[in-house]
Design a protein around this motif. Sequence first.
Motif, mmCIF file in Angstrom:
data_model
loop_
_atom_site.group_PDB
_atom_site.id
_atom_site.type_symbol
_atom_site.label_atom_id
_atom_site.label_comp_id
_atom_site.label_asym_id
_atom_site.label_seq_id
_atom_site.Cartn_x
_atom_site.Cartn_y
_atom_site.Cartn_z
ATOM 1 N N PRO A 9 62.460 5.451 -9.589
ATOM 2 C CA PRO A 9 62.012 6.224 -10.753
ATOM 3 C C PRO A 9 60.601 6.779 -10.551
ATOM 4 O O PRO A 9 59.763 6.141 -9.920
ATOM 5 N N ALA A 10 60.349 7.960 -11.074
ATOM 6 C CA ALA A 10 59.042 8.600 -10.952
ATOM 7 C C ALA A 10 58.102 8.087 -12.035
ATOM 8 O O ALA A 10 58.519 7.828 -13.159
ATOM 9 N N GLN A 11 56.826 7.932 -11.693
ATOM 10 C CA GLN A 11 55.827 7.538 -12.685
ATOM 11 C C GLN A 11 55.482 8.748 -13.548
ATOM 12 O O GLN A 11 55.495 9.883 -13.076
ATOM 13 N N LEU A 12 55.152 8.504 -14.818
ATOM 14 C CA LEU A 12 54.796 9.569 -15.738
ATOM 15 C C LEU A 12 53.287 9.595 -15.946
ATOM 16 O O LEU A 12 52.642 8.552 -16.013
ATOM 17 N N PHE A 13 52.731 10.801 -16.042
ATOM 18 C CA PHE A 13 51.303 11.010 -16.235
ATOM 19 C C PHE A 13 51.096 11.976 -17.387
ATOM 20 O O PHE A 13 51.982 12.732 -17.748
ATOM 21 N N ARG A 14 49.879 11.938 -17.957
ATOM 22 C CA ARG A 14 49.494 12.915 -18.974
ATOM 23 C C ARG A 14 48.145 13.493 -18.574
ATOM 24 O O ARG A 14 47.448 12.940 -17.718
ATOM 25 N N ALA A 15 47.770 14.600 -19.184
ATOM 26 C CA ALA A 15 46.499 15.242 -18.870
ATOM 27 C C ALA A 15 45.355 14.361 -19.325
ATOM 28 O O ALA A 15 45.388 13.796 -20.417
ATOM 29 N N GLY A 16 44.347 14.241 -18.489
ATOM 30 C CA GLY A 16 43.163 13.462 -18.832
ATOM 31 C C GLY A 16 42.088 14.352 -19.440
ATOM 32 O O GLY A 16 42.315 15.522 -19.739
ATOM 33 N N GLY A 17 40.910 13.817 -19.595
ATOM 34 C CA GLY A 17 39.821 14.548 -20.222
ATOM 35 C C GLY A 17 39.053 15.463 -19.288
ATOM 36 O O GLY A 17 38.235 16.247 -19.736
ATOM 37 N N THR A 59 60.477 7.465 -15.290
ATOM 38 C CA THR A 59 61.694 8.180 -15.655
ATOM 39 C C THR A 59 62.891 7.256 -15.537
ATOM 40 O O THR A 59 62.853 6.260 -14.809
ATOM 41 N N THR A 60 63.945 7.557 -16.251
ATOM 42 C CA THR A 60 65.186 6.788 -16.144
ATOM 43 C C THR A 60 66.275 7.724 -15.664
ATOM 44 O O THR A 60 66.676 8.640 -16.373
ATOM 45 N N ARG A 61 66.699 7.511 -14.434
ATOM 46 C CA ARG A 61 67.784 8.316 -13.873
ATOM 47 C C ARG A 61 68.577 7.451 -12.921
ATOM 48 O O ARG A 61 68.107 6.412 -12.467
ATOM 49 N N GLN A 62 69.749 7.897 -12.607
ATOM 50 C CA GLN A 62 70.636 7.136 -11.729
ATOM 51 C C GLN A 62 70.244 7.359 -10.272
ATOM 52 O O GLN A 62 70.104 8.485 -9.828
ATOM 53 N N GLY A 63 70.075 6.283 -9.531
ATOM 54 C CA GLY A 63 69.813 6.359 -8.095
ATOM 55 C C GLY A 63 68.373 6.707 -7.781
ATOM 56 O O GLY A 63 67.703 7.414 -8.523
ATOM 57 N N GLY A 64 67.879 6.187 -6.697
ATOM 58 C CA GLY A 64 66.524 6.490 -6.252
ATOM 59 C C GLY A 64 65.473 5.729 -7.032
ATOM 60 O O GLY A 64 65.748 5.043 -8.005
#
Length: 38
Positions: A17-25, A10-15
């Motif tokens: 950044p959180a990792q992004l995930f998607r649904a797997g199989g 994610t792109t946000r100010q401060g802190g």
Amino acid sequence: GFLVPTGGTTTRQGGRPAQLFRAGGATLLNPPMLRPEV
């Protein structure tokens, strides 16, 4: 295989950044996640 990292964050100010995930199989989570006893 339940969640698969996308490699993005994610792109946000401060802190950190959180990792992004998607649904797997996977359709079943084994072992299942259980709520802790209170």
